[in-house]
Design an enzyme around this catalytic site. Sequence first.
Site, mmCIF file in Angstrom:
data_model
loop_
_atom_site.group_PDB
_atom_site.id
_atom_site.type_symbol
_atom_site.label_atom_id
_atom_site.label_comp_id
_atom_site.label_asym_id
_atom_site.label_seq_id
_atom_site.Cartn_x
_atom_site.Cartn_y
_atom_site.Cartn_z
ATOM 1 C CB SER A 244 9.342 -10.355 9.084
ATOM 2 O OG SER A 244 9.194 -11.040 7.915
ATOM 3 N N GLY A 248 6.832 -15.322 6.849
ATOM 4 C CA GLY A 248 6.849 -16.628 7.059
ATOM 5 C C GLY A 248 5.605 -17.030 6.009
ATOM 6 C CD GLU A 265 11.462 -18.101 15.905
ATOM 7 O OE1 GLU A 265 11.203 -17.537 16.312
ATOM 8 O OE2 GLU A 265 12.748 -18.087 16.713
ATOM 9 C CB CYS A 299 12.168 -14.448 17.631
ATOM 10 S SG CYS A 299 13.291 -15.259 18.330
#
Length: 513
Positions: A244, A248, A265, A299
Site C-alpha cells: 500500500s 510505502g 511498488e 496493482c
Amino acid sequence: MSINTDFLKALKIPALSAPCSTGLAWFGSQSETYESFSPVDGAKIGAVGKASAADYERVIQAAEAARASWAATPAPKRGEIVRQIGNALREHKADLGMLVSYEMGKSYQEGLGEVQEMIDICDFAVGLSRQLYGLTMHSERPNHRMYEQWHPLGLVGIISAFNFPVAVWAWNSMIAAVCGDVSIWKPSEKTPLTAVACFNIMADVLKANAVPEGVMSLIVGDVASIGEPLIADTRIPLISATGSTRMGKRVGEVVGGRLGKAILELGGNNAIILTPDADLKMALPAMVFGAVGTCGQRCTSTRRLIIHDSIYEQVKASIIKAYEGLKIGSPLDEKNHVGPLIDTDAVEMMQAALNKAQEEGAKVIYGGQRLSGPGYESGCYVMPAVVEAENQMQIVQDETFAPILYLIRYSGGIEEAIALQNGVKQGLSSAIFSNNLRESERFLSALGSDCGIANVNIGTSGAEIGGAFGGEKETGGGRESGSDAWKAYMRRQTNTINYGSELPLAQGIKFEI
C-alpha cells in the site's frame, strides 16, 4: 465444496512450517503462528510460525556470511544456478499455481500465469548474467582510460504483498542473484504457504550447486518484529517493497533516513481512455479482465474508464451485459471468471467504499453485493461493481483494492481525457483505446500519461517481464523486473587508469611540487 489438496503434499507443505529458511536450513520460533485459511472455501490450509527478533538476526548473519563468496562467484555461474531454479519451477508449475490460487484466491489460470512469470524472469536473468555491461568513456587526459563497472550491493530486502505472493519475490530475487546480491524475503502474512513452497522447490538446486547458506533467505513475521527491523537495518543497502501507499511512505521514510536505496511498488488508480475512434469490440475484454481479474486485487487493475460522451451509453451497456455473464465461484474451476477477495476484511472495505461513493453522489449501476449460499461459504465472494462517478470524488481518488469500476464521462478532446487520467495521486498503469494515431501518440508523449506504464490498444492489467515495472507519484518509484532495472541492485563505479609516465590533471589544472 470439495478441494483435492494433493498439491500440498507435492510441494512438501507440512501442517506447521518453520518461519525461516536460509535456503538450506529451516528454523525459527513456532510459539506463535499464522494460520492460513483459503478464501476459496474457508478451510485451513496450514500454519507457519511467527519469527522472533532472534530469528531475524540469525537470517541476517547468514546472509552477511554468504555475501562475499556469492559476490565473488562469476556472474554466468550465478546465472546457471538461476536457470536450474527456473527448471525446478517448471516441474512444479501446476502444483504451485494451484497453491497460489487456493491460498490467495485468484483463478487457477492466473496462478499458472504467476508461476510462468517466475519462470520467465529466471530465463531473463540467465541471459542478463552475461550482460552486466559498463561503458568505456574517452578521457580528456592523454594516456588515460575511463570506464565504469557494476558491483553487487550486498544484501537486498524484499517485502511482497498477498496479491502476487510469489512472482514479485522472483522478479527481485532472481535479478539480485545474478547481480551478486544475497536476498531476504518477507512475504505477506496472508499468503505464507506459497513462500514456503518456493523455498522447498529450490532447495535441491541450492544444495546440488553448493550454494552458500544465506544467499536466498525467507522470514515470515509481523511488522514490529521483522518488518521494521528489516527496513531500518543499515546492513541492507536496498529494500524493494510492494504494498500500500501507506506502507510505502513508511518504508521510504525509514530507508531514506539512513540513506539507503528503495524500490517502491505501491498503489495504482489505473484508467483506460476510450475515444470515439476506439475499437470497442477489442476493448471490452481488456476492460472487463482489467477490472475483475484477481477480483480487482492487482496493482494494475483497471479502476476507471474515461469514456467519450459520444460512445458512453454504448460502452456502459456493453460493460453491464458482460458483467451479467460473469461466472463467480471457486477459482480452481476454470469455467469461473471471478474468484474471492483475499478475506472478509477486504469484503467489508469494498462495501464501505461503495457506501461512500453513493454518499458522494456516485451511482452503483451494477453489482457490489456480498454473495452467500452454496459455494460462497468462505464469505469472501462479491459481485463486481460498476459505478457512475466523477473523477474528482474522493472515493475515486483513493484506490480501493476490490472489483469496483468507475465510469467517467468526458466531452472534449484527448487533452481533457488525459487530464482526467492524470488527475489522481497514483501513477502506475494507463491505457488508451484509439485507432487515431494523433491521439495515441499524444497519450504517449511527454504531455500524455504520467504513469510508469502507458499502453495503446491493450489494457492496464498485466505486464511482460521484459519491461521495467513500476510507477510514479504515490505509486512509489524505482523499477523491477526487465530492461535495465538490474542497475538498482548494483552499485556503479567509475574507474580511470593512467598508463602513461606523467600525471596530468583534469580540467588543465597545473600543480607543481
